[in-house]
Design a protein around this motif. Structure first.
Motif, PDB file in Angstrom:
ATOM      1  N   LEU A 234       6.109  -8.846 -16.610  1.00  0.00           N
ATOM      2  CA  LEU A 234       4.824  -9.182 -15.839  1.00  0.00           C
ATOM      3  C   LEU A 234       4.805  -8.979 -14.510  1.00  0.00           C
ATOM      4  CD1 LEU A 234       2.606 -11.330 -15.841  1.00  0.00           C
ATOM      5  CD2 LEU A 234       3.976 -12.971 -15.032  1.00  0.00           C
ATOM      6  N   VAL A 235       3.634  -8.255 -14.198  1.00  0.00           N
ATOM      7  CA  VAL A 235       3.007  -7.905 -12.744  1.00  0.00           C
ATOM      8  C   VAL A 235       1.921  -8.844 -12.443  1.00  0.00           C
ATOM      9  CG1 VAL A 235       2.408  -6.138 -11.240  1.00  0.00           C
ATOM     10  CG2 VAL A 235       4.580  -5.621 -12.929  1.00  0.00           C
TER      11      VAL A 235
ATOM     12  N   LEU B  38      -6.337   2.423 -15.127  1.00  0.00           N
ATOM     13  CA  LEU B  38      -4.990   2.359 -15.957  1.00  0.00           C
ATOM     14  C   LEU B  38      -4.974   3.725 -17.067  1.00  0.00           C
ATOM     15  CD1 LEU B  38      -4.816  -1.186 -17.160  1.00  0.00           C
ATOM     16  CD2 LEU B  38      -3.892  -0.364 -15.119  1.00  0.00           C
ATOM     17  N   ALA B  39      -3.656   4.123 -17.229  1.00  0.00           N
ATOM     18  CA  ALA B  39      -3.437   5.328 -17.854  1.00  0.00           C
ATOM     19  C   ALA B  39      -4.155   5.300 -19.300  1.00  0.00           C
ATOM     20  CB  ALA B  39      -1.947   5.542 -18.045  1.00  0.00           C
TER      21      ALA B  39
ATOM     22  N   ARG C 148       0.119   2.774  -9.283  1.00  0.00           N
ATOM     23  CA  ARG C 148       1.438   2.607  -8.754  1.00  0.00           C
ATOM     24  C   ARG C 148       1.862   1.252  -9.304  1.00  0.00           C
ATOM     25  NH1 ARG C 148       2.551   1.350  -3.800  1.00  0.00           N
ATOM     26  NH2 ARG C 148       0.690   2.339  -3.288  1.00  0.00           N
ATOM     27  N   VAL C 149       1.129   0.280  -9.018  1.00  0.00           N
ATOM     28  CA  VAL C 149       1.556  -1.062  -9.589  1.00  0.00           C
ATOM     29  C   VAL C 149       1.582  -1.229 -11.098  1.00  0.00           C
ATOM     30  CG1 VAL C 149       0.757  -3.558  -9.641  1.00  0.00           C
ATOM     31  CG2 VAL C 149       0.637  -2.605  -7.525  1.00  0.00           C
ATOM     32  N   ALA C 150       0.516  -0.697 -11.602  1.00  0.00           N
ATOM     33  CA  ALA C 150       0.795  -0.752 -13.285  1.00  0.00           C
ATOM     34  C   ALA C 150       1.988   0.115 -13.891  1.00  0.00           C
ATOM     35  CB  ALA C 150      -0.473   0.180 -13.671  1.00  0.00           C
ATOM     36  N   GLN C 151       2.425   0.995 -13.198  1.00  0.00           N
ATOM     37  CA  GLN C 151       3.532   1.874 -13.760  1.00  0.00           C
ATOM     38  C   GLN C 151       4.813   0.951 -13.522  1.00  0.00           C
ATOM     39  OE1 GLN C 151       6.234   3.521 -11.699  1.00  0.00           O
ATOM     40  NE2 GLN C 151       5.649   2.208 -10.257  1.00  0.00           N
ATOM     41  N   ALA C 152       4.868  -0.086 -12.845  1.00  0.00           N
ATOM     42  CA  ALA C 152       6.064  -0.963 -12.790  1.00  0.00           C
ATOM     43  C   ALA C 152       6.146  -1.936 -14.096  1.00  0.00           C
ATOM     44  CB  ALA C 152       5.839  -1.883 -11.469  1.00  0.00           C
TER      45      ALA C 152
ATOM     46  N   ARG D 257       0.959  -1.204  -0.103  1.00  0.00           N
ATOM     47  CA  ARG D 257      -0.034   0.116  -0.144  1.00  0.00           C
ATOM     48  C   ARG D 257       0.804   1.216   0.076  1.00  0.00           C
ATOM     49  NH1 ARG D 257      -3.507  -1.467   5.001  1.00  0.00           N
ATOM     50  NH2 ARG D 257      -1.279  -1.938   5.858  1.00  0.00           N
ATOM     51  N   VAL D 258       2.106   1.193   0.231  1.00  0.00           N
ATOM     52  CA  VAL D 258       3.039   2.273   0.370  1.00  0.00           C
ATOM     53  C   VAL D 258       4.590   2.102  -0.438  1.00  0.00           C
ATOM     54  CG1 VAL D 258       2.076   3.161   2.667  1.00  0.00           C
ATOM     55  CG2 VAL D 258       4.071   1.381   2.580  1.00  0.00           C
ATOM     56  N   TRP D 259       4.730   0.563  -0.760  1.00  0.00           N
ATOM     57  CA  TRP D 259       5.670   0.460  -1.365  1.00  0.00           C
ATOM     58  C   TRP D 259       5.972   0.847  -2.871  1.00  0.00           C
ATOM     59  CZ3 TRP D 259       6.958  -3.489  -5.144  1.00  0.00           C
ATOM     60  CH2 TRP D 259       8.313  -3.902  -5.143  1.00  0.00           C
ATOM     61  N   GLN D 260       6.715   1.482  -3.163  1.00  0.00           N
ATOM     62  CA  GLN D 260       7.099   1.858  -4.467  1.00  0.00           C
ATOM     63  C   GLN D 260       7.874   1.029  -5.489  1.00  0.00           C
ATOM     64  OE1 GLN D 260       5.479   4.918  -5.841  1.00  0.00           O
ATOM     65  NE2 GLN D 260       6.299   3.959  -7.928  1.00  0.00           N
ATOM     66  N   PRO D 261       7.367  -0.024  -6.139  1.00  0.00           N
ATOM     67  CA  PRO D 261       8.219  -0.372  -7.226  1.00  0.00           C
ATOM     68  C   PRO D 261       8.748   0.297  -8.201  1.00  0.00           C
ATOM     69  CG  PRO D 261       5.750  -0.802  -7.762  1.00  0.00           C
ATOM     70  CD  PRO D 261       5.790   0.155  -6.547  1.00  0.00           C
ATOM     71  N   PRO D 262       9.883  -0.099  -8.910  1.00  0.00           N
ATOM     72  CA  PRO D 262      10.511   0.683  -9.999  1.00  0.00           C
ATOM     73  C   PRO D 262       9.633   0.839 -11.119  1.00  0.00           C
ATOM     74  CG  PRO D 262      11.455  -1.636  -9.737  1.00  0.00           C
ATOM     75  CD  PRO D 262      10.670  -1.587  -8.697  1.00  0.00           C
TER      76      PRO D 262
END
Length: 210
Positions: free
Chosen positions: A109-110, A172-173, A128-132, A98-103
């Motif tokens: 694949l996510v 999603l964007a 935030r998940v999708a941008q990874a 909920r706060v972790w920022q993936p690269p």
């Protein structure tokens, strides 16, 4: 199979839950069925498994050539995953998603299975998940469907926890994604009384195109 995050709760909740359940045989090679079905045909690359639990999906992917990072906020679950992963095939990370920022733009694949958070947190989390996902990569999200409340599977009776695949797609964007699958899929499960029943999963599969 990964644990199913039925509550928008903290690490202590899941640590306690795992301490009171038997070790799951993640090494038996059985991933979440939607994952196995939907990544068939994809070339192995880098993968992020969010809410990885005891690591069944992550280890299954690693054994098929994927370079996998598994993230969960339960230390107990990750300790079990590491104990099974004697060959150190997976990079295990303890973090609250909920706060972790993936690269950004990092994974082919996510995968996010059965992660249910409060409605106010969803758009930010899924965005935030999708941008990874890197361009040409795949996003796979699977969740419990609200119709499960009408069965004997034993889901939390909290209507606000559930959402549709179309809602996720809307977060999603725009212009950056091709929606490959958005809807529900049926599967057979065993309820608390040992009876086989049919339940529904919410499934979104999308490919990043820009």
């Amino acid at each position: 199979m990964n644990h199913e995050h039925d509550h928008p709760s903290d690490a202590a909740f899941w640590d306690q839950a795992y301490q009171h359940r038997p070790h799951h045989a993640a090494s038996n090679g059985a991933p979440n069925p939607v994952l196995a079905r939907e990544i068939a045909g994809l070339d192995p690359g880098s993968a992020l498994d969010l809410g990885c639990g005891e690591g069944a999906d992550a280890l299954w992917l690693a054994k098929r050539g994927w370079q996998v990072t598994g993230v969960d906020f339960s230390k107990v679950a990750l300790d079990r995953a590491r104990a099974i992963d004697t060959a150190r095939q997976v990079n295990w990370v303890q973090a609250d998603m909920r706060v972790w920022q993936p690269p950004a733009d990092a994974y082919d694949l996510v995968s996010l299975h059965y992660v249910h958070v409060a409605p106010a947190e969803r758009a930010e989390l899924f965005g935030r998940v999708a941008q990874a996902v890197r361009p040409t990569g795949t996003l796979l999200m699977v969740a419990h469907h609200a119709s499960d409340l009408e069965t004997t599977i034993g889901r939390p009776p909290m209507a606000s926890l559930y959402f549709t695949a179309d809602e996720v797609a809307a977060w999603l964007a725009p212009g950056r994604w091709e929606i490959l699958l958005s809807g529900t899929q049926s599967r057979t499960a065993t309820d608390r009384h040992g009876h086989a029943i049919t339940i529904q999963d919410t499934v979104l599969k999308a490919r990043r195109i820009a």
